[in-house]
Design a protein around this motif. Structure first.
Motif, mmCIF file in Angstrom:
data_model
loop_
_atom_site.group_PDB
_atom_site.id
_atom_site.type_symbol
_atom_site.label_atom_id
_atom_site.label_comp_id
_atom_site.label_asym_id
_atom_site.label_seq_id
_atom_site.Cartn_x
_atom_site.Cartn_y
_atom_site.Cartn_z
ATOM 1 N N TYR A 120 33.431 40.538 43.488
ATOM 2 C CA TYR A 120 32.622 40.663 42.268
ATOM 3 C C TYR A 120 33.376 40.053 41.100
ATOM 4 N N GLU A 121 32.731 39.154 40.369
ATOM 5 C CA GLU A 121 33.346 38.490 39.223
ATOM 6 C C GLU A 121 33.141 39.358 37.983
ATOM 7 N N LEU A 122 34.214 40.063 37.589
ATOM 8 C CA LEU A 122 34.140 40.921 36.402
ATOM 9 C C LEU A 122 33.987 40.082 35.147
ATOM 10 N N THR A 123 34.736 38.979 35.080
ATOM 11 C CA THR A 123 34.611 37.999 34.004
ATOM 12 C C THR A 123 34.707 36.610 34.635
ATOM 13 N N ARG A 124 34.689 35.577 33.817
ATOM 14 C CA ARG A 124 34.791 34.220 34.347
ATOM 15 C C ARG A 124 36.112 33.993 35.064
ATOM 16 N N ASP A 125 37.173 34.692 34.636
ATOM 17 C CA ASP A 125 38.501 34.482 35.206
ATOM 18 C C ASP A 125 39.018 35.644 36.046
ATOM 19 N N LEU A 126 38.348 36.779 36.016
ATOM 20 C CA LEU A 126 38.826 37.974 36.711
ATOM 21 C C LEU A 126 37.840 38.407 37.776
ATOM 22 N N GLY A 127 38.346 38.596 39.000
ATOM 23 C CA GLY A 127 37.495 39.044 40.088
ATOM 24 C C GLY A 127 38.147 40.167 40.868
#
Length: 429
Positions: A389-396
């Motif tokens: 799951y991609e929490l933000t564009r850079d954090l998964g």
């Protein structure tokens, strides 16, 4: 063969067997920016030591950093990939472990037609091919190679290529034997048409082990490269002789060697490939790096006849899901000890977006192993499935569960393992 570091169309080094390619077709793709990411993973296993009896449960926490970069084309150019991890076990089943995968390939133009090349490959490899994949059965293997390459145009369609490389192989454990080697080659290549080239190459490889063992290999081969609109084919076929000196006792073997690499675009979303190689070599060579499913038995120190084939299909569907299918088979025939090890297997990977920010990924693998000395056959099956799951564009965030099972003619080699992991991945740039 696709380079493990990706950005190169084909290797620039003339190395025995599979890495030989026509220099008429070698070229570099455009530069890529530096990419850096990090990952924090917690993985629980109910059989960390992968034992048949007395299973030990433990959790490993691992931190990884990954870096990749392709320089701009110019007088000097380089391609770099590195993945470095450090893991600790909560119940101290194993000592803290460092995991490393690194590839560097670069060269500089010193004069017209003269280039100096440098390469380095670092891997965690298996020590005993009959053991399980645990920290106690792995060591680091680093292969450093450097030397000049000189290309002389003989005509508009003919070229002469001369190279001389020094190569050093070092293992992370003192129990393994390091080596130095000198590789020299001469090759002639002719462009018969805009899509077909061929030639002849002669190579000599002199390896000196720290133990005093010397192993010399000579290869004479015919090389070729052909491209079509949707297909590329390259390879070589020749003869090789390998001679070893163990404490004043010499032994030699010879045989037919060669390699082949075929990639075909079946349609815009489906690609078929097959790679194969047969060589006379020894355990400090880079054959196990070029064929990731191949495993040297580092307990042996002798000449080895190696054969490896892998083939597969990559497909991307209209819904952005991807399917990767791979089949492989390889054999190691240790000439001096007259031992043969065979492996064959299948691996399937599938990924599919479930929601705009949620992706399903699954893998399945089957491997059959045979050791003729002990008349032992083994089968290993592993499966895993996970969600990212991609929490933000850079954090998964990724959660995975998996199971591995091995059956064997030797009950002590059998085991079952269930595991679950949770990972955070962050892209710095």
């Amino acid at each position: 063969m696709v380079s493990p570091i990706g950005p190169w169309k084909c290797p620039r080094f003339v190395i025995p067997g599979f890495l030989v390619c026509s220099f008429f077709t070698c070229q570099v793709v455009v530069a890529e920016p530096i990419a850096l990411s990090g990952e924090l993973t917690n993985r629980f296993s109910d059989n960390t030591t992968r034992d048949a009896n007395g299973e030990i449960s433990d959790t490993e926490t691992r931190v990884n950093l990954r870096l990749s970069h392709q320089s701009d084309p110019g007088e000097c150019q380089a391609s770099t990939f590195a993945d470095v991890g450090y893991g600790v076990w909560h119940d101290e089943t194993y000592d803290p472990e460092t995991y490393t995968t690194a590839d560097f390939l670069g060269d500089c133009e010193l004069a017209q037609g003269l280039r100096w090349e440098v390469a380095d490959n670092l891997r965690n490899v298996t020590r005993d091919s009959r053991g399980t994949d645990t920290p106690d059965n792995t060591t680091r293997k680093n292969i450093f190679r450097t030397g000049p390459v000189y290309q002389v145009p003989l005509s508009k369609v003919d070229q002469l290529r001369l190279s001389l490389h020094y190569e050093n192989t070092e293992f992370g454990d003192s129990e393994e034997i390091d080596s130095d080697r000198y590789i020299g080659s001469v090759g002639w290549s002719r462009m018969f048409s805009s899509t077909f080239s061929g030639g002849v190459s002669v190579l000599t490889n002199q390896a000196e082990y720290d133990s005093g063992v010397e192993i010399d290999t000579d290869v004479v081969s015919l090389d070729f490269s052909q491209t079509w609109a949707t297909t590329s084919l390259s390879g070589s076929v020749g003869v090789s002789e390998i001679e070893s000196d163990f404490g004043g006792t010499t032994q030699s073997s010879d045989g037919v060697v060669g390699d082949i690499s075929l990639e075909r675009e079946i349609n815009p979303v489906t690609t078929f490939y097959i790679n194969g190689s047969r060589e006379l070599t020894e355990q400090t060579s880079d054959f196990d790096i070029r064929f990731g499913d191949f495993v040297f038995d580092l307990r042996e120190t002798s000449e080895v006849e190696v054969t490896a084939v892998n083939t597969g299909i990559r497909r991307q569907f209209s819904d952005a899901s991807q399917l990767n299918f791979n089949a492989f088979a390889n054999r190691a025939d240790y000439i001096r000890s007259d031992e043969t090890e065979d492996r064959l297997g299948l691996a399937v990977g599938y990924s599919r977006p479930v929601l705009p920010l949620l992706t399903l990924r699954s893998n399945a693998r089957y491997q059959y192993q045979s050791f003729d000395e002990d008349d032992v056959d083994e089968e290993t099956i592993s499966v895993d499935v996970g969600l990212t799951y991609e929490l933000t564009r850079d954090l998964g965030i990724t959660g995975r569960v998996g199971h591995t099972s091995r059956s064997s003619d030797t009950s002590a080699s059998e085991y079952d393992e269930n595991w679950v992991s949770l990972a955070l991945d962050y892209r710095f740039f």
